[in-house]
Scaffold this active site. Structure first.
Site, PDB file in Angstrom:
ATOM      1  N   HIS A  94      38.731  49.889  24.524  1.00 31.10           N
ATOM      2  CA  HIS A  94      38.139  50.879  25.375  1.00 31.10           C
ATOM      3  C   HIS A  94      38.880  51.916  26.041  1.00 31.10           C
ATOM      4  O   HIS A  94      40.071  51.733  26.337  1.00 31.10           O
ATOM      5  CB  HIS A  94      37.363  50.169  26.359  1.00 31.10           C
TER       6      HIS A  94
ATOM      7  N   HIS B 239      47.155  48.600  23.971  1.00 34.86           N
ATOM      8  CA  HIS B 239      47.100  48.137  25.467  1.00 34.86           C
ATOM      9  C   HIS B 239      46.934  46.731  25.469  1.00 34.86           C
ATOM     10  O   HIS B 239      46.549  46.002  24.609  1.00 34.86           O
ATOM     11  CB  HIS B 239      46.184  48.821  26.102  1.00 34.86           C
TER      12      HIS B 239
ATOM     13  N   HIS C  84      43.717  53.980  28.908  1.00 37.74           N
ATOM     14  CA  HIS C  84      44.818  53.159  27.987  1.00 37.74           C
ATOM     15  C   HIS C  84      45.234  53.492  26.646  1.00 37.74           C
ATOM     16  O   HIS C  84      44.670  54.354  26.108  1.00 37.74           O
ATOM     17  CB  HIS C  84      44.048  51.895  27.744  1.00 37.74           C
TER      18      HIS C  84
ATOM     19  N   ASP D 148      39.683  54.720  33.747  1.00 34.96           N
ATOM     20  CA  ASP D 148      40.522  54.006  32.966  1.00 34.96           C
ATOM     21  C   ASP D 148      41.060  54.686  31.823  1.00 34.96           C
ATOM     22  O   ASP D 148      40.600  55.385  31.021  1.00 34.96           O
ATOM     23  CB  ASP D 148      39.639  52.839  32.627  1.00 34.96           C
TER      24      ASP D 148
ATOM     25  N   ASP E 271      35.565  54.547  37.439  1.00 38.87           N
ATOM     26  CA  ASP E 271      35.416  54.383  35.957  1.00 38.87           C
ATOM     27  C   ASP E 271      33.954  54.530  35.398  1.00 38.87           C
ATOM     28  O   ASP E 271      33.218  53.709  34.747  1.00 38.87           O
ATOM     29  CB  ASP E 271      35.916  53.019  35.609  1.00 38.87           C
TER      30      ASP E 271
ATOM     31  N   LYS F 277      44.364  55.201  35.646  1.00 42.26           N
ATOM     32  CA  LYS F 277      45.039  53.730  35.795  1.00 42.26           C
ATOM     33  C   LYS F 277      44.892  53.007  34.500  1.00 42.26           C
ATOM     34  O   LYS F 277      44.025  53.352  33.576  1.00 42.26           O
ATOM     35  CB  LYS F 277      44.336  53.164  37.082  1.00 42.26           C
TER      36      LYS F 277
ATOM     37  N   CYS G 182      36.698  46.566  38.054  1.00 47.43           N
ATOM     38  CA  CYS G 182      37.508  47.439  38.768  1.00 47.43           C
ATOM     39  C   CYS G 182      36.899  47.929  39.988  1.00 47.43           C
ATOM     40  O   CYS G 182      37.739  47.981  41.030  1.00 47.43           O
ATOM     41  CB  CYS G 182      37.400  48.688  37.642  1.00 47.43           C
TER      42      CYS G 182
HETATM   43  C1  VGL Z   1      37.288  47.625  33.608  1.00 46.37           C
HETATM   44  C2  VGL Z   1      37.383  45.730  32.111  1.00 46.37           C
HETATM   45  C3  VGL Z   1      38.655  46.535  31.471  1.00 46.37           C
HETATM   46  C4  VGL Z   1      36.342  48.176  34.765  1.00 46.37           C
HETATM   47  C5  VGL Z   1      38.142  48.224  32.837  1.00 46.37           C
HETATM   48  O1  VGL Z   1      36.311  49.343  34.920  1.00 46.37           O
HETATM   49  O2  VGL Z   1      35.826  47.139  35.215  1.00 46.37           O
HETATM   50  N1  VGL Z   1      36.639  46.312  32.977  1.00 46.37           N
HETATM   51  N2  VGL Z   1      38.936  47.688  31.947  1.00 46.37           N
HETATM   52 ZN    ZN Z   2      40.295  48.777  30.985  1.00 46.14          ZN
END
Ligand code: VGL
Ligand code: ZN
Length: 210
Positions: free
Chosen positions: A86, A58, A54, A52, A14, A111, A156
């Site tokens: 996000h 979401h 979404h 990430d 990410d 994901k 993550c």
């Molecule tokens: C993440 C919060 C929400 C991450 C992803 O990449 O750690 N954290 N979505």
């Molecule tokens: Zn996320």
């Protein structure tokens, strides 16, 4: 150190604009991971980047529930922390940091693409059962060791490392190539201690320098 590139994969979690300073879910100093990741990725035969990714409505967005940031809701029996909107599919915030070396990656795995179930881990969605396919991908390549770097340490990266340990991969975390959100406060040191206790190795990105 002894390093078997053939049986090792580098999993870059990410490293997206929304998780960098100025982004929707900016991780403090998040862009500092880019340099160490770029230097390390040259050494690996298999480099996997995760994204990430979404939909706009979401389950992980506070706006979806009209609740406060960082509240937890239970959805289908699964606790879900609420975040700012996000990494919405196709937006600039969901794009990789412009400095990240993406050319050498063999796989880009998206994901968190389903509205009703989040996925912190690159291996299993947050029900801890639904595979993303990455476990099978790595196994079919005979990968035994996974090096992990990226964002965020306490979500993550943490859940990816937990699942990888559970799936019997040998795990190495690049300590200078991760940054956390630290929600709730103290979470980063808690998860790092837990991963250490579970047998994760920690290295500095310079460990493979010639
Ligand atoms: C993440 C919060 C929400 C991450 C992803 O990449 O750690 N954290 N979505
Ligand atoms: Zn996320």
């Amino acid at each position: 150190m002894r390093f078997e590139a053939e049986r090792s994969a580098f999993l870059v979690v990410d490293v997206q604009n929304d998780f960098c300073p100025g982004g929707a879910l900016g991780v403090p100093d998040g862009d500092a991971v880019v340099g160490p990741i770029n230097r390390l990725s040259r050494h690996f035969r298999h480099v996997v980047l995760t994204q990430d990714w979404h939909p706009a409505d979401h389950v992980s967005f506070a706006t979806t529930w009209k609740r406060a940031l960082h509240d937890t809701v239970i959805v289908g029996g699964i606790p879900q922390v609420l975040w700012p909107e996000h990494c919405i599919q196709g937006t600039g915030g969901a794009a990789f940091h412009p400095g990240l070396r993406v050319e050498s990656a063999s796989l880009i795995l998206r994901k968190g693409t389903r509205r009703e179930l989040d996925s912190y881990s690159a291996l299993f969605e947050n029900d801890r059962r639904t595979p993303t396919g990455l476990d099978g991908y790595l196994r079919s390549l005979d990968v035994k060791r996974i090096w992990i770097a990226g964002l965020s340490t306490d979500y993550c990266v943490y859940y990816t490392a937990l699942d990888a340990i559970r799936q019997d991969f040998d795990i190495t975390i690049v300590e200078d190539a991760i940054r956390g959100v630290d929600v709730p406060e103290g979470n980063v040191s808690r998860v790092l201690a837990e991963l250490r206790g579970l047998g994760a190795n920690f290295v500095h990105s310079s460990v493979l320098d010639d």
